[in-house]
Design a protein around this motif. Structure first.
Motif, PDB file in Angstrom:
ATOM      1  N   ALA A   3      71.231 -29.462  28.908  1.00  0.00           N
ATOM      2  CA  ALA A   3      72.154 -28.571  29.442  1.00  0.00           C
ATOM      3  C   ALA A   3      71.488 -27.106  29.881  1.00  0.00           C
ATOM      4  O   ALA A   3      72.334 -26.573  30.874  1.00  0.00           O
ATOM      5  CB  ALA A   3      73.200 -28.702  28.406  1.00  0.00           C
ATOM      6  N   SER A   4      70.765 -26.630  29.032  1.00  0.00           N
ATOM      7  CA  SER A   4      70.133 -25.414  29.208  1.00  0.00           C
ATOM      8  C   SER A   4      69.406 -25.471  30.499  1.00  0.00           C
ATOM      9  O   SER A   4      69.386 -24.391  31.392  1.00  0.00           O
ATOM     10  CB  SER A   4      69.380 -24.842  28.038  1.00  0.00           C
ATOM     11  OG  SER A   4      68.730 -23.748  28.293  1.00  0.00           O
ATOM     12  N   ASP A   8      70.113 -23.141  33.934  1.00  0.00           N
ATOM     13  CA  ASP A   8      69.200 -22.337  34.868  1.00  0.00           C
ATOM     14  C   ASP A   8      68.513 -23.017  35.943  1.00  0.00           C
ATOM     15  O   ASP A   8      67.701 -22.563  36.609  1.00  0.00           O
ATOM     16  CB  ASP A   8      67.742 -22.366  33.795  1.00  0.00           C
ATOM     17  CG  ASP A   8      68.226 -21.348  32.740  1.00  0.00           C
ATOM     18  OD1 ASP A   8      68.900 -20.563  32.611  1.00  0.00           O
ATOM     19  OD2 ASP A   8      67.653 -21.535  31.603  1.00  0.00           O
ATOM     20  N   TRP A   9      69.333 -23.832  36.593  1.00  0.00           N
ATOM     21  CA  TRP A   9      68.968 -24.633  37.944  1.00  0.00           C
ATOM     22  C   TRP A   9      67.702 -25.224  37.846  1.00  0.00           C
ATOM     23  O   TRP A   9      67.273 -25.569  38.864  1.00  0.00           O
ATOM     24  CB  TRP A   9      69.211 -23.568  38.962  1.00  0.00           C
ATOM     25  CG  TRP A   9      70.463 -23.101  39.410  1.00  0.00           C
ATOM     26  CD1 TRP A   9      71.430 -22.070  38.478  1.00  0.00           C
ATOM     27  CD2 TRP A   9      71.683 -23.587  40.014  1.00  0.00           C
ATOM     28  NE1 TRP A   9      72.507 -21.580  39.036  1.00  0.00           N
ATOM     29  CE2 TRP A   9      72.984 -22.881  39.669  1.00  0.00           C
ATOM     30  CE3 TRP A   9      71.662 -24.714  40.710  1.00  0.00           C
ATOM     31  CZ2 TRP A   9      73.986 -23.128  40.290  1.00  0.00           C
ATOM     32  CZ3 TRP A   9      72.986 -24.989  41.431  1.00  0.00           C
ATOM     33  CH2 TRP A   9      74.065 -24.152  41.155  1.00  0.00           C
ATOM     34  N   GLY A  18      61.796 -36.111  34.857  1.00  0.00           N
ATOM     35  CA  GLY A  18      61.001 -34.956  34.622  1.00  0.00           C
ATOM     36  C   GLY A  18      61.673 -34.057  33.736  1.00  0.00           C
ATOM     37  O   GLY A  18      61.077 -33.348  32.848  1.00  0.00           O
ATOM     38  N   ILE A  19      62.895 -33.613  33.975  1.00  0.00           N
ATOM     39  CA  ILE A  19      63.806 -32.795  33.373  1.00  0.00           C
ATOM     40  C   ILE A  19      63.799 -33.294  31.555  1.00  0.00           C
ATOM     41  O   ILE A  19      63.702 -32.690  30.701  1.00  0.00           O
ATOM     42  CB  ILE A  19      65.010 -32.729  33.657  1.00  0.00           C
ATOM     43  CG1 ILE A  19      65.234 -31.926  35.135  1.00  0.00           C
ATOM     44  CG2 ILE A  19      66.042 -31.941  32.843  1.00  0.00           C
ATOM     45  CD1 ILE A  19      64.488 -30.466  35.160  1.00  0.00           C
ATOM     46  N   LEU A  78      78.532 -21.613  24.306  1.00  0.00           N
ATOM     47  CA  LEU A  78      78.838 -22.006  25.559  1.00  0.00           C
ATOM     48  C   LEU A  78      79.735 -23.127  25.837  1.00  0.00           C
ATOM     49  O   LEU A  78      80.703 -23.270  26.277  1.00  0.00           O
ATOM     50  CB  LEU A  78      77.615 -22.496  26.335  1.00  0.00           C
ATOM     51  CG  LEU A  78      76.891 -21.324  26.791  1.00  0.00           C
ATOM     52  CD1 LEU A  78      75.324 -21.773  27.144  1.00  0.00           C
ATOM     53  CD2 LEU A  78      77.364 -20.403  27.907  1.00  0.00           C
ATOM     54  N   GLU A  79      79.709 -24.081  24.507  1.00  0.00           N
ATOM     55  CA  GLU A  79      80.675 -25.343  24.564  1.00  0.00           C
ATOM     56  C   GLU A  79      81.808 -24.897  24.088  1.00  0.00           C
ATOM     57  O   GLU A  79      82.893 -25.416  24.503  1.00  0.00           O
ATOM     58  CB  GLU A  79      79.917 -26.080  23.403  1.00  0.00           C
ATOM     59  CG  GLU A  79      81.057 -27.494  23.098  1.00  0.00           C
ATOM     60  CD  GLU A  79      80.861 -28.079  24.212  1.00  0.00           C
ATOM     61  OE1 GLU A  79      81.890 -29.003  24.487  1.00  0.00           O
ATOM     62  OE2 GLU A  79      79.794 -28.403  25.186  1.00  0.00           O
ATOM     63  N   ARG A  80      82.113 -23.918  23.334  1.00  0.00           N
ATOM     64  CA  ARG A  80      83.468 -23.178  22.815  1.00  0.00           C
ATOM     65  C   ARG A  80      84.129 -22.579  24.201  1.00  0.00           C
ATOM     66  O   ARG A  80      85.462 -22.850  24.289  1.00  0.00           O
ATOM     67  CB  ARG A  80      83.318 -22.056  21.664  1.00  0.00           C
ATOM     68  CG  ARG A  80      83.230 -22.778  20.431  1.00  0.00           C
ATOM     69  CD  ARG A  80      83.466 -21.847  19.253  1.00  0.00           C
ATOM     70  NE  ARG A  80      82.324 -20.700  19.384  1.00  0.00           N
ATOM     71  CZ  ARG A  80      81.163 -20.722  18.575  1.00  0.00           C
ATOM     72  NH1 ARG A  80      80.977 -22.001  18.054  1.00  0.00           N
ATOM     73  NH2 ARG A  80      80.283 -19.930  18.706  1.00  0.00           N
ATOM     74  N   GLU A  81      83.460 -21.972  24.852  1.00  0.00           N
ATOM     75  CA  GLU A  81      83.737 -21.282  26.058  1.00  0.00           C
ATOM     76  C   GLU A  81      84.210 -22.406  27.178  1.00  0.00           C
ATOM     77  O   GLU A  81      85.298 -22.369  27.864  1.00  0.00           O
ATOM     78  CB  GLU A  81      82.728 -20.504  26.682  1.00  0.00           C
ATOM     79  CG  GLU A  81      82.594 -19.131  26.003  1.00  0.00           C
ATOM     80  CD  GLU A  81      81.511 -18.298  26.522  1.00  0.00           C
ATOM     81  OE1 GLU A  81      81.097 -18.746  27.962  1.00  0.00           O
ATOM     82  OE2 GLU A  81      80.923 -17.274  26.262  1.00  0.00           O
ATOM     83  N   ALA A  82      83.605 -23.437  27.236  1.00  0.00           N
ATOM     84  CA  ALA A  82      84.060 -24.413  28.259  1.00  0.00           C
ATOM     85  C   ALA A  82      85.249 -25.397  27.620  1.00  0.00           C
ATOM     86  O   ALA A  82      86.128 -25.637  28.324  1.00  0.00           O
ATOM     87  CB  ALA A  82      82.719 -25.728  28.153  1.00  0.00           C
ATOM     88  N   GLN A  83      85.263 -25.479  26.303  1.00  0.00           N
ATOM     89  CA  GLN A  83      86.427 -26.174  25.970  1.00  0.00           C
ATOM     90  C   GLN A  83      87.693 -25.106  25.907  1.00  0.00           C
ATOM     91  O   GLN A  83      88.646 -25.602  26.294  1.00  0.00           O
ATOM     92  CB  GLN A  83      86.361 -26.445  24.406  1.00  0.00           C
ATOM     93  CG  GLN A  83      85.255 -27.527  24.119  1.00  0.00           C
ATOM     94  CD  GLN A  83      85.673 -29.035  24.919  1.00  0.00           C
ATOM     95  OE1 GLN A  83      86.940 -29.292  24.829  1.00  0.00           O
ATOM     96  NE2 GLN A  83      84.890 -29.535  25.346  1.00  0.00           N
TER      97      GLN A  83
END
Length: 112
Positions: A3-4, A8-9, A18-19, A78-83
């Motif tokens: 996810a990180s 960061d694209w 690969g990722i 970030l998870e809290r912000e998304a929720q």
């Protein structure tokens, strides 16, 4: 980690293997499992050069400078912000299905 890398694209134009290989290698070392790049390559079926490139790309991201604790804290925030966004959105921009977000509808400010 994946996810990180997405934030960061890093995943753009890259094959998932690969990722995943880079994330697996980093996670193994963070958790004390000394695995070689060759070990990871044999699992994810990418070339050693590809794995090396993904690791080099990750080194250039802000996330690579974080300690394990800082990384975990940032991920939870970030998870809290998304929720929170999903709850406040009321389904207008994001549609959520079992297993996660299924669609993101974008609205551009300059388009009426």
């Amino acid at each position: 980690l994946v996810a990180s890398m997405k934030r960061d694209w890093m995943q753009t134009g890259r094959r998932p293997s690969g990722i995943c290989g880079a994330a697996l290698f980093i996670a193994a070392h963070v958790h004390g499992f000394e695995r070689t790049k060759r070990d990871v390559v044999s699992v994810v079926h990418v070339g050693e050069g590809t794995l090396r490139k993904r690791l080099t790309e990750f080194e250039c991201t802000p996330s690579s400078m974080l300690t394990f604790e800082e990384f975990e804290t940032q991920a939870k925030e970030l998870e809290r912000e998304a929720q929170k966004f999903l709850q406040e959105d009321g389904g207008k921009l994001l549609t959520e299905q079992e297993g996660g977000i299924s669609e993101l509808l974008c609205e551009h400010k300059d388009v009426e």
